[in-house]
Design a protein around this motif. Structure first.
Motif, PDB file in Angstrom:
ATOM      1  N   ALA A  13       0.859  -1.196   0.060  1.00 39.02           N
ATOM      2  CA  ALA A  13       0.040  -0.026  -0.115  1.00 39.02           C
ATOM      3  C   ALA A  13       0.838   1.287  -0.053  1.00 39.02           C
ATOM      4  O   ALA A  13       0.520   2.193  -0.522  1.00 39.02           O
ATOM      5  CB  ALA A  13      -0.937   0.029   1.095  1.00 39.02           C
ATOM      6  N   ARG A  14       2.111   1.296   0.649  1.00 39.80           N
ATOM      7  CA  ARG A  14       2.852   2.397   0.839  1.00 39.80           C
ATOM      8  C   ARG A  14       3.344   2.663  -0.486  1.00 39.80           C
ATOM      9  O   ARG A  14       3.301   3.975  -0.985  1.00 39.80           O
ATOM     10  CB  ARG A  14       4.049   2.143   1.584  1.00 39.80           C
ATOM     11  N   GLN A  15       3.770   1.784  -1.193  1.00 44.50           N
ATOM     12  CA  GLN A  15       4.413   2.166  -2.563  1.00 44.50           C
ATOM     13  C   GLN A  15       3.437   2.436  -3.443  1.00 44.50           C
ATOM     14  O   GLN A  15       3.647   3.341  -4.422  1.00 44.50           O
ATOM     15  CB  GLN A  15       4.933   0.433  -2.899  1.00 44.50           C
ATOM     16  N   ARG A  16       2.071   1.790  -3.550  1.00 46.28           N
ATOM     17  CA  ARG A  16       1.015   2.132  -4.321  1.00 46.28           C
ATOM     18  C   ARG A  16       0.866   3.535  -4.282  1.00 46.28           C
ATOM     19  O   ARG A  16       0.618   4.429  -5.273  1.00 46.28           O
ATOM     20  CB  ARG A  16       0.040   1.341  -4.497  1.00 46.28           C
ATOM     21  N   LEU A  17       0.539   3.928  -3.058  1.00 52.14           N
ATOM     22  CA  LEU A  17       0.162   5.444  -2.663  1.00 52.14           C
ATOM     23  C   LEU A  17       1.059   6.247  -3.055  1.00 52.14           C
ATOM     24  O   LEU A  17       0.924   7.306  -3.687  1.00 52.14           O
ATOM     25  CB  LEU A  17      -0.190   5.436  -1.416  1.00 52.14           C
ATOM     26  N   SER A  18       2.545   6.038  -2.806  1.00 49.89           N
ATOM     27  CA  SER A  18       3.426   6.977  -2.984  1.00 49.89           C
ATOM     28  C   SER A  18       3.577   7.057  -4.752  1.00 49.89           C
ATOM     29  O   SER A  18       3.593   8.170  -5.248  1.00 49.89           O
ATOM     30  CB  SER A  18       4.745   6.470  -2.742  1.00 49.89           C
ATOM     31  N   ALA A  19       3.565   6.014  -5.612  1.00 48.52           N
ATOM     32  CA  ALA A  19       3.632   6.016  -6.822  1.00 48.52           C
ATOM     33  C   ALA A  19       2.301   6.781  -7.668  1.00 48.52           C
ATOM     34  O   ALA A  19       2.485   7.749  -8.286  1.00 48.52           O
ATOM     35  CB  ALA A  19       3.438   4.802  -7.483  1.00 48.52           C
ATOM     36  N   ASP A  20       1.354   6.655  -6.856  1.00 52.71           N
ATOM     37  CA  ASP A  20       0.136   7.704  -7.344  1.00 52.71           C
ATOM     38  C   ASP A  20       0.250   8.794  -6.913  1.00 52.71           C
ATOM     39  O   ASP A  20      -0.030   9.762  -8.094  1.00 52.71           O
ATOM     40  CB  ASP A  20      -1.368   6.829  -6.663  1.00 52.71           C
ATOM     41  N   LEU A  21       0.453   9.345  -5.853  1.00 49.36           N
ATOM     42  CA  LEU A  21       0.783  10.676  -5.407  1.00 49.36           C
ATOM     43  C   LEU A  21       1.766  11.419  -6.403  1.00 49.36           C
ATOM     44  O   LEU A  21       1.609  12.545  -6.858  1.00 49.36           O
ATOM     45  CB  LEU A  21       0.841  10.842  -4.013  1.00 49.36           C
TER      46      LEU A  21
END
Length: 144
Positions: A13-21
């Motif tokens: 989740a951390r990696q996906r959120l970071s990439a999305d933002l």
């Protein structure tokens, strides 16, 4: 996003959120705060709550107007999520206190057996050379 009810889901989740933002052009410090908030919410759910009926846990986020709402939904727990005030020598109990500090506001919603903890974080777009950075065309659907 539905995730396995396992500690490894926090990193996913951390990696996906970071990439999305990042794709939306959000300011780096705001991304760091958002990633920490989602980590704390997921870690608390994994430590204190039951999985959803599917055996999973759900994390969502929505970014609009320089604000990000992060939610984590689980199958509920015996206690209500609340920010603690642990002793200095305590090894835990600081997660929702961190969320409370970083978020503009946060709270808990109940829908039957599902508990959702949410937080709203100020997440402005980065400014480069006095112009707002806009995401690539392919990322527009992810940003709003």
């Amino acid at each position: 996003m539905l995730l396995p009810y396992a500690p490894t889901s926090v990193a996913v989740a951390r990696q996906r959120l970071s990439a999305d933002l990042e794709a939306c052009g959000v300011f780096a410090a705001a991304i760091e705060d958002a990633v920490l908030v989602v980590s704390e919410l997921l870690s608390n759910a994994l430590r204190h709550a039951h999985p959803l009926p599917s055996g999973q846990i759900m994390a969502t986020w929505e970014w609009a107007d320089d604000h990000l709402e992060v939610t984590v939904s689980d199958g509920g727990a015996a206690t209500e999520p609340r920010a603690g005030r642990p002793a200095l020598s305590s090894l835990g109990g600081r997660g929702l206190g961190i969320v409370e500090f970083l978020a503009e506001r946060w709270g808990v919603r109940h829908d039957g057996d599902v508990t959702t903890v949410w937080a709203v974080i100020h997440a402005p777009v980065a400014v480069l050379n006095s112009q707002v950075r806009t995401p690539e065309i392919g990322a527009l659907r992810e940003c709003g």
